[in-house]
Enzyme design. Structure first.
Site, mmCIF file in Angstrom:
data_model
loop_
_atom_site.group_PDB
_atom_site.id
_atom_site.type_symbol
_atom_site.label_atom_id
_atom_site.label_comp_id
_atom_site.label_asym_id
_atom_site.label_seq_id
_atom_site.Cartn_x
_atom_site.Cartn_y
_atom_site.Cartn_z
ATOM 1 N N ARG A 48 0.830 -1.205 0.000
ATOM 2 C CA ARG A 48 0.000 0.000 0.000
ATOM 3 C C ARG A 48 0.864 1.255 0.000
ATOM 4 O O ARG A 48 0.570 2.227 -0.671
ATOM 5 C CB ARG A 48 -0.853 0.038 1.286
ATOM 6 C CG ARG A 48 -2.228 -0.486 1.147
ATOM 7 C CD ARG A 48 -2.939 -0.421 2.472
ATOM 8 N NE ARG A 48 -2.072 -0.850 3.565
ATOM 9 C CZ ARG A 48 -2.495 -1.159 4.782
ATOM 10 N NH1 ARG A 48 -3.770 -1.069 5.057
ATOM 11 N NH2 ARG A 48 -1.651 -1.532 5.723
ATOM 12 N N VAL A 133 -2.564 -22.059 8.979
ATOM 13 C CA VAL A 133 -2.895 -22.642 10.288
ATOM 14 C C VAL A 133 -1.604 -23.001 11.011
ATOM 15 O O VAL A 133 -0.784 -23.760 10.494
ATOM 16 C CB VAL A 133 -3.764 -23.911 10.146
ATOM 17 C CG1 VAL A 133 -4.134 -24.463 11.522
ATOM 18 C CG2 VAL A 133 -5.017 -23.634 9.331
ATOM 19 N N ASP A 202 -9.975 -15.946 15.086
ATOM 20 C CA ASP A 202 -8.787 -16.481 14.416
ATOM 21 C C ASP A 202 -8.756 -18.013 14.545
ATOM 22 O O ASP A 202 -8.567 -18.729 13.553
ATOM 23 C CB ASP A 202 -7.537 -15.852 15.067
ATOM 24 C CG ASP A 202 -6.237 -16.429 14.531
ATOM 25 O OD1 ASP A 202 -5.828 -16.028 13.426
ATOM 26 O OD2 ASP A 202 -5.641 -17.286 15.209
ATOM 27 N N LYS A 206 -9.198 -21.162 11.624
ATOM 28 C CA LYS A 206 -8.247 -22.272 11.512
ATOM 29 C C LYS A 206 -8.969 -23.608 11.709
ATOM 30 O O LYS A 206 -8.671 -24.590 11.012
ATOM 31 C CB LYS A 206 -7.117 -22.091 12.539
ATOM 32 C CG LYS A 206 -6.239 -20.882 12.222
ATOM 33 C CD LYS A 206 -5.345 -20.503 13.386
ATOM 34 C CE LYS A 206 -4.446 -19.327 13.046
ATOM 35 N NZ LYS A 206 -3.729 -18.781 14.199
ATOM 36 N N GLY A 307 4.552 -15.241 13.798
ATOM 37 C CA GLY A 307 5.835 -14.546 13.683
ATOM 38 C C GLY A 307 6.282 -14.535 12.231
ATOM 39 O O GLY A 307 5.965 -15.452 11.464
HETATM 40 P P1 NDP Z 1 0.908 -7.123 7.883
HETATM 41 O O1 NDP Z 1 -0.218 -6.240 8.278
HETATM 42 O O2 NDP Z 1 2.181 -7.037 8.645
HETATM 43 O O3 NDP Z 1 1.267 -6.882 6.333
HETATM 44 C C1 NDP Z 1 0.285 -6.728 5.364
HETATM 45 C C2 NDP Z 1 0.934 -6.239 4.097
HETATM 46 O O4 NDP Z 1 -0.061 -6.148 3.083
HETATM 47 C C3 NDP Z 1 1.591 -4.863 4.200
HETATM 48 O O5 NDP Z 1 2.823 -4.884 3.547
HETATM 49 C C4 NDP Z 1 0.624 -3.945 3.459
HETATM 50 O O6 NDP Z 1 1.265 -2.880 2.781
HETATM 51 C C5 NDP Z 1 0.065 -4.892 2.422
HETATM 52 N N1 NDP Z 1 -1.256 -4.494 1.931
HETATM 53 C C6 NDP Z 1 -2.370 -4.255 2.645
HETATM 54 N N2 NDP Z 1 -3.394 -3.957 1.818
HETATM 55 C C7 NDP Z 1 -2.903 -4.025 0.577
HETATM 56 C C8 NDP Z 1 -3.455 -3.842 -0.716
HETATM 57 N N3 NDP Z 1 -4.739 -3.502 -0.858
HETATM 58 N N4 NDP Z 1 -2.655 -3.986 -1.779
HETATM 59 C C9 NDP Z 1 -1.344 -4.314 -1.637
HETATM 60 N N5 NDP Z 1 -0.771 -4.525 -0.445
HETATM 61 C C10 NDP Z 1 -1.535 -4.386 0.640
HETATM 62 O O7 NDP Z 1 0.329 -8.622 7.907
HETATM 63 P P2 NDP Z 1 1.113 -9.963 8.271
HETATM 64 O O8 NDP Z 1 2.355 -10.072 7.480
HETATM 65 O O9 NDP Z 1 1.187 -10.096 9.763
HETATM 66 O O10 NDP Z 1 0.051 -11.079 7.805
HETATM 67 C C11 NDP Z 1 -0.131 -11.382 6.439
HETATM 68 C C12 NDP Z 1 -1.016 -12.624 6.324
HETATM 69 O O11 NDP Z 1 -0.367 -13.716 6.963
HETATM 70 C C13 NDP Z 1 -2.401 -12.523 6.955
HETATM 71 O O12 NDP Z 1 -3.329 -13.258 6.202
HETATM 72 C C14 NDP Z 1 -2.205 -13.197 8.313
HETATM 73 O O13 NDP Z 1 -3.405 -13.744 8.843
HETATM 74 C C15 NDP Z 1 -1.249 -14.298 7.923
HETATM 75 N N6 NDP Z 1 -0.465 -14.811 9.032
HETATM 76 C C16 NDP Z 1 0.284 -13.956 9.776
HETATM 77 C C17 NDP Z 1 1.036 -14.431 10.824
HETATM 78 C C18 NDP Z 1 1.870 -13.526 11.649
HETATM 79 O O14 NDP Z 1 2.503 -14.006 12.608
HETATM 80 N N7 NDP Z 1 1.951 -12.228 11.341
HETATM 81 C C19 NDP Z 1 1.018 -15.876 11.175
HETATM 82 C C20 NDP Z 1 0.255 -16.689 10.269
HETATM 83 C C21 NDP Z 1 -0.478 -16.166 9.244
HETATM 84 P P3 NDP Z 1 1.991 -1.684 3.587
HETATM 85 O O15 NDP Z 1 3.111 -2.353 4.324
HETATM 86 O O16 NDP Z 1 2.509 -0.797 2.520
HETATM 87 O O17 NDP Z 1 0.971 -1.111 4.470
HETATM 88 N N1 HSE Z 2 -2.839 -13.893 15.840
HETATM 89 C C1 HSE Z 2 -2.432 -15.249 15.668
HETATM 90 C C2 HSE Z 2 -2.053 -15.868 17.021
HETATM 91 C C3 HSE Z 2 -1.219 -15.396 14.761
HETATM 92 O O1 HSE Z 2 -2.084 -15.195 18.054
HETATM 93 O O2 HSE Z 2 -1.750 -17.049 17.038
HETATM 94 C C4 HSE Z 2 -1.530 -15.644 13.357
HETATM 95 O O3 HSE Z 2 -2.279 -16.789 13.130
#
Ligand code: NDP
Ligand code: HSE
Length: 433
Positions: A48, A133, A202, A206, A307
């Site tokens: 974004r 998951v 969440d 899962k 993470g």
């Molecule tokens: P973040 O919020 O850290 O990152 C999301 C990213 O998506 C950012 O880089 C953001 O851009 C970008 N973004 C948001 N909207 C748009 C759009 N419309 N077009 C293009 N880019 C976009 O999320 P996470 O990395 O934490 O999580 C990502 C996925 O992984 C989710 O589905 C989450 O459920 C899953 N997940 C996450 C875990 C975790 O530990 N974090 C664990 C397991 C699964 P910008 O940076 O420029 O704002």
């Molecule tokens: N928010 C989730 C947790 C991490 O606390 O386990 C991503 O699935």
């Protein structure tokens, strides 16, 4: 491999997980090329706010995710944005144009996996989602592939690290839910808005994904009975400890056989489990999933459920798999929903309850309480009473009965004049019924 056409990857999102995906792709480029049989190269990264992303090559960044997905150069789309839209539209477009998809997006899969799999089938593309998951823990592939020849009867796990951190903290310190949530937020384990975690959304997403795979049945988040941990009190935790148990937020997917017909029960709720159960030792932000299958028996999968780096590890594993498939013009597993088992309403699901009461300590009280159980056809497994001056603490653990019968029993007991307070009501899991 020299001269082998590279596999081109569109990365959607570069946040916590995406940044680590870029790092692993870059740091392990030579190994990945050897493992896949072709170089794996980034075609672009959609975000974004490109100005925020100094850690990745500027020429790869774009704000136009749709154009990146549509680019004829792209072979594989890796989605780590999260949420339902625009990701649903982007991934449907990718799959319908024959691009393989790797996603970590449990919320999207729990609501729209049917539609996504149909789009994948329309072109023969791959749809992989190991990271959706339990983060780094290999769990989707074992359910989808390794156990595909067995009959899974139960999947029960701790699939949310935030709530496990809070419940483990309450267990070890005796502090209240509110105090422990505050501590989890301060330490960065709970998000500023912890709703999706503490209210069980969440974990429910899962659970829907796990149940779909385990029982070859489409299960969506709306099918999952969901209760969070906000109502778990210090008294519940103390009561559990007193009985050699601990409280965990569990995602439970069960095959239920009754009168020769099968259904599935999928639920997320706090429950007491024996401290000797393998899941009881899973503390802090760790995840673990216990699987039971007819031939394989009992298995437990344990590790980091969240993470950036752990989740990126699962994403990269999927990326290698789909890239290998493309190199040999093959395809991974398709959706398997042929069993189409009905999902059982929670009221009809057999569960067990632990009930802790403050009652008047005089003759006939126990028999009045026991009569309410009998009236609802709920069998008592154990009773413990401790007298005080003129009242007593009464702890009752039931055998399995339908959840509706147990709820009605508790409601009626709460209204008995001899019952001063219903101190704690909690489901019991992980032991013989
Ligand atoms: P973040 O919020 O850290 O990152 C999301 C990213 O998506 C950012 O880089 C953001 O851009 C970008 N973004 C948001 N909207 C748009 C759009 N419309 N077009 C293009 N880019 C976009 O999320 P996470 O990395 O934490 O999580 C990502 C996925 O992984 C989710 O589905 C989450 O459920 C899953 N997940 C996450 C875990 C975790 O530990 N974090 C664990 C397991 C699964 P910008 O940076 O420029 O704002
Ligand atoms: N928010 C989730 C947790 C991490 O606390 O386990 C991503 O699935």
């Amino acid at each position: 491999m020299p001269g082998q056409k590279p596999i081109k990857v569109a990365l959607l999102g570069c946040g916590t997980v995406g940044t680590e995906v870029v790092r692993l792709l870059t740091d392990h480029a030579a190994d990945l090329t050897a493992r896949v049989g072709a170089p794996v190269e980034l075609a672009g990264i959609a975000v974004r706010r490109p100005n925020k992303h100094r850690e990745v090559p500027a020429e790869l960044l774009t704000t136009d995710a749709q154009a990146l997905v549509s680019s004829p150069d792209v072979d594989v789309v890796v989605e780590v944005i999260g949420g339902i839209e625009p990701t649903r539209t982007l991934l449907l477009d990718a799959l319908r144009s024959g691009k393989s998809v790797v996603t970590a997006n449990k919320a999207l899969l729990a609501e729209h996996s049917g539609e996504l799999f149909e789009a994948a089938d329309s072109t023969g593309a791959d749809l992989y989602f190991e990271a959706a998951v339990a983060g780094a823990i290999p769990l989707i592939r074992p359910l989808r592939e390794s156990l595909a020849g067995d009959r899974i009867t139960r999947v029960m796990g701790i699939v949310n690290g935030t709530t496990n951190f809070i419940l483990s903290g309450m267990d070890s310190t005796g502090a209240s839910y509110a105090e422990t949530l505050e501590e989890a937020t301060r330490l960065g384990y709970a998000e500023a808005d912890p709703t999706a975690d503490v209210d069980g959304f969440d974990a429910a997403s899962k659970a829907a994904i796990l149940a779909s795979l385990a029982f070859h049945t489409r299960v969506t988040a709306a099918d999952v009975h969901r209760e969070g941990i906000a109502q778990v009190s210090a008294a519940d935790i103390a009561a559990a400890k007193g009985l050699g148990r601990t409280v965990k937020l569990l995602a439970i997917c069960e095959r239920v056989t009754e009168n020769g017909s099968e259904s599935v029960s999928v639920r997320v709720h706090p429950a007491m489990i024996p401290r000797t159960h393998p899941l009881a030792g899973v503390n802090g932000a760790f995840n673990a999933v216990f699987v039971e299958a007819d031939a394989a028996g009992e298995m437990m999968f344990y590790g980091k459920g969240a993470g950036g780096a752990p989740t990126a590890s699962a994403v990269l594993g999927d990326l290698v798999a789909v890239a290998r498939n493309r190199v040999v013009s093959g395809r991974g597993p398709r959706e398997s929903a042929y069993a189409a088992l009905p999902v059982r309403p929670m009221g009809q699901t057999p569960t067990r309850y632990h009930i802790s009461l403050d009652v008047a300590d005089r003759p006939g009280v126990l028999s009045q309480v026991a009569a309410v159980f009998a009236e609802h056809d709920v069998s008592i497994a154990a009773v413990r009473q401790e007298g005080r001056v003129d009242d007593a603490s009464l702890v009752i653990v039931t055998h399995a009965a339908t959840d509706a019968a147990l709820r009605s029993t508790v409601d009626k007991i709460g209204g008995l004049p001899v019952v001063r307070e219903v101190v704690s009501v909690m489901r019991v899991e992980g032991e013989e019924t």
